[in-house]
Design a protein around this motif. Sequence first.
Motif, short mmCIF file in Angstrom:
data_model
loop_
_atom_site.label_atom_id
_atom_site.label_comp_id
_atom_site.label_asym_id
_atom_site.label_seq_id
_atom_site.Cartn_x
_atom_site.Cartn_y
_atom_site.Cartn_z
N GLY A 230 0.83 -1.20 0.00
CA GLY A 230 0.00 0.00 0.00
C GLY A 230 0.86 1.24 0.00
O GLY A 230 2.08 1.17 -0.20
N LYS A 231 0.22 2.38 0.23
CA LYS A 231 0.94 3.64 0.19
C LYS A 231 1.29 4.10 1.60
O LYS A 231 0.40 4.48 2.37
CB LYS A 231 0.09 4.69 -0.52
CG LYS A 231 -0.07 4.41 -2.01
CD LYS A 231 -0.89 5.45 -2.73
CE LYS A 231 -0.09 6.63 -3.22
NZ LYS A 231 0.92 6.33 -4.22
N SER A 232 2.57 4.03 1.95
CA SER A 232 3.01 4.39 3.30
C SER A 232 3.45 5.87 3.32
O SER A 232 4.42 6.24 2.64
CB SER A 232 4.17 3.50 3.73
OG SER A 232 3.74 2.16 3.79
N THR B 120 10.14 -1.68 -2.14
CA THR B 120 10.07 -2.16 -0.76
C THR B 120 8.66 -1.90 -0.25
O THR B 120 8.14 -0.79 -0.42
CB THR B 120 11.09 -1.38 0.11
OG1 THR B 120 12.40 -1.55 -0.45
CG2 THR B 120 11.10 -1.85 1.54
N CYS B 121 8.07 -2.93 0.37
CA CYS B 121 6.68 -2.77 0.81
C CYS B 121 6.52 -1.65 1.83
O CYS B 121 5.48 -1.02 1.91
CB CYS B 121 6.16 -4.08 1.39
SG CYS B 121 7.17 -4.70 2.73
N VAL B 122 7.57 -1.40 2.63
CA VAL B 122 7.49 -0.35 3.65
C VAL B 122 8.23 0.92 3.24
O VAL B 122 8.50 1.78 4.07
CB VAL B 122 8.02 -0.85 5.03
CG1 VAL B 122 7.04 -1.75 5.72
CG2 VAL B 122 9.38 -1.54 4.88
N ALA B 123 8.56 1.04 1.96
CA ALA B 123 9.23 2.28 1.50
C ALA B 123 8.29 3.45 1.75
O ALA B 123 7.07 3.32 1.60
CB ALA B 123 9.54 2.18 0.02
N ILE C 289 3.54 3.05 -5.34
CA ILE C 289 4.52 3.43 -6.37
C ILE C 289 5.53 2.31 -6.61
O ILE C 289 5.79 1.90 -7.73
CB ILE C 289 5.21 4.76 -6.01
CG1 ILE C 289 4.15 5.87 -5.98
CG2 ILE C 289 6.31 5.08 -7.02
CD1 ILE C 289 4.63 7.17 -5.39
N PHE C 290 6.16 1.82 -5.55
CA PHE C 290 7.10 0.69 -5.65
C PHE C 290 8.27 0.99 -6.59
O PHE C 290 8.64 0.19 -7.45
CB PHE C 290 6.33 -0.56 -6.12
CG PHE C 290 6.64 -1.76 -5.26
CD1 PHE C 290 6.48 -1.71 -3.90
CD2 PHE C 290 7.08 -2.96 -5.83
CE1 PHE C 290 6.76 -2.81 -3.10
CE2 PHE C 290 7.37 -4.06 -5.04
CZ PHE C 290 7.20 -3.97 -3.67
N GLY C 291 8.83 2.17 -6.43
CA GLY C 291 9.97 2.60 -7.23
C GLY C 291 10.51 3.89 -6.63
O GLY C 291 9.94 4.44 -5.69
N LYS D 157 -5.55 2.06 5.37
CA LYS D 157 -4.56 2.00 6.47
C LYS D 157 -3.22 1.52 5.92
O LYS D 157 -3.15 0.44 5.33
CB LYS D 157 -5.06 1.03 7.55
CG LYS D 157 -6.29 1.54 8.25
CD LYS D 157 -6.80 0.58 9.29
CE LYS D 157 -8.05 1.13 9.92
NZ LYS D 157 -8.62 0.24 10.92
N PRO D 158 -2.16 2.32 6.08
CA PRO D 158 -0.88 1.94 5.45
C PRO D 158 -0.13 0.86 6.23
O PRO D 158 -0.39 0.63 7.42
CB PRO D 158 -0.10 3.25 5.47
CG PRO D 158 -0.69 4.05 6.58
CD PRO D 158 -2.10 3.60 6.77
N LEU D 159 0.82 0.23 5.52
CA LEU D 159 1.66 -0.78 6.17
C LEU D 159 2.64 -0.11 7.13
O LEU D 159 2.91 -0.60 8.22
CB LEU D 159 2.42 -1.56 5.08
CG LEU D 159 3.33 -2.69 5.52
CD1 LEU D 159 2.55 -3.75 6.28
CD2 LEU D 159 4.02 -3.34 4.33
N ALA D 160 3.18 1.04 6.69
CA ALA D 160 4.13 1.77 7.54
C ALA D 160 3.78 3.25 7.52
O ALA D 160 3.17 3.74 6.57
CB ALA D 160 5.55 1.58 7.04
#
Length: 531
Positions: free
Chosen positions: A250-252, A280-283, A372-374, A397-400
């Motif tokens: 998701g979008k952190s 990175t999933c928590v980027a 985004i994942f980039g 709700k974001p991951l980070a």
Amino acid sequence: MSGKVSPKSDKSFGDETNMAVVDIEDPIEIKNGRVHHQKTAKEYVHVARLAFNTGRTRDLKYRKEQLGKLLKMYEETAEDMAAALYKDLRKPKQESYNTEIDLIVNDLKNILANIKSYSSSDYPPKPLANMCDTVEIKKDPYGVVLIIGAWNYPIQLSLLPVAGAIAAGNCIILKPSEIAVETAEYIATTIPKYLDKECYQVFLGGVAETTDLLKERFDYIFFTGSPMVGKIVNEAAAKYLTPVTLELGGKSPAYIDDNTNIELTARRLIWGKMVNAGQTCVAPDYVLCSKNVQDKLLGVVGKIVKELFGDNPRNSKDICRIITDRHFNRLINLLNSATVGYGGDYDPQDRYIGPTILVDVKPNDMIMQEEIFGPLLPIINVASVYEAITFINLNEKPLALYIFSKNKKNINLILESTSSGGVTVNDTLMHVVCESLPFGGVGNSGVGSYHGKQSFDTFTHRKSVLRKNFNPIMEKMQSVKYPPYSDRKLKCVQLVNSKRRGLPCRFLSYLLVFVLGVLVTLLVKHLCYSS
Ligand SMILES: NC(=O)c1ccc[n+]([C@@H]2O[C@H](COP(=O)([O-])OP(=O)(O)OC[C@H]3O[C@@H](n4cnc5c(N)ncnc54)[C@H](O)[C@@H]3O)[C@@H](O)[C@H]2O)c1
């Protein structure tokens, strides 16, 4: 699959001229990007089920032995892991060790050191009604578990859950991501050389093969990937009411307060965004800050990028590449849809994208509609911490969540008013590497968590066991529960039920039973003598 891929194997899973052949129990062919198994997903699960039913994975000694072999595998093949990660993502060696290899080695050492205490039964306090019973929480494995990995940290995301599942006594079907081709091949060829081939199997493949697997009945499913596929997995699991852990994305957001150290904030933010080239999933996905902070950030970002990646980041050995052309093109579309405030450099031949900050971004812009994942970092301007909180709460709700501030009141306000899988204050990513903190999402970013002891607990069913004996004195004491019911019995039961406060430990309740036994015996003797 438990077997060996021939050295001439194709590394892209997509070229018919170079065909990979795996030739042990399930010889597979990789043809036109598809894996062709000789054995079906059902047969894999059947083998694992039979192995689980032998009971060997429940034995602590066996589990320790298998975990020891996994550790040996890590130690003996760490360089192969790093090489596979380099081929898949051009991962710098230090990143491979920091974020994948050392992480799994340390996690496994921790599990090995603690597996006996993790596996031991708990004896919780008990109410008066159970005073004479033994109450125990047994740590039971679920059975056959399916672990599905993602491609961005392809070693860590497959093997961390594997260690937890082995430690808890389960059999495993592991399905690594097909996108990180080299790493999937490393896992599929290396695991069978070290671990029990019936209990721990690797099933290679993409969407079609995962779909086949998901038709089978598992006792637990552990999935890492996107929220969209997480929902597919959850639906498949629901058919058998299979419990799941869903490690999603998701979008952190990263909130930058007006009161912060801007240079340190910029360094930690850019580092967190550039690790694995932002895949990175928590980027930190996007920044929330005032226009004033945005200007300050843009003022220092050039200096920080130069410090981390040199004059021309394209030549830096420390920036990963985007995993495939498809992923690269998606990112370039996003980049072209926004206004560049810093960076914006890219090279399709090399799948390189440099550190990039996007400005004048609005909530409805394309770049704000998906993870985004980039290495693209959009900034959304907010006028206050309250506006930032409202923005975060209007979205999934974001991951980070990252908060950069020197203002404790604002930090606590955000912590108290938002929900996210985890939070790091004044840095990025760091809460994930602290293994005593459970790692997982909430809402759209996931269900359940793992890391450290939590990995063992995730793959463990806590089975409640209550043991009684046939002692006639105890039976007499508990006879009020039986019909015929009466007012006197009801009062007695209500009195006992009102004493729900737990008795602290087994020793105290044994002592109590003993004292009661002595008292009853003395009473009986006294009554006999006096008559
Ligand atoms: N929370 C975490 O720990 C974590 C870690 C890494 C990545 N992620 C998330 O994963 C995503 C990126 O990874 P990805 O692209 O590999 O995710 P993905 O959801 O596309 O794929 C994950 C796995 O599911 C399988 N899969 C894909 N489509 C499927 C379908 N239609 N049916 C059945 N199976 C299918 C793939 O083969 C792969 O093994 C991002 O959203 C990222 O945030 C989360």
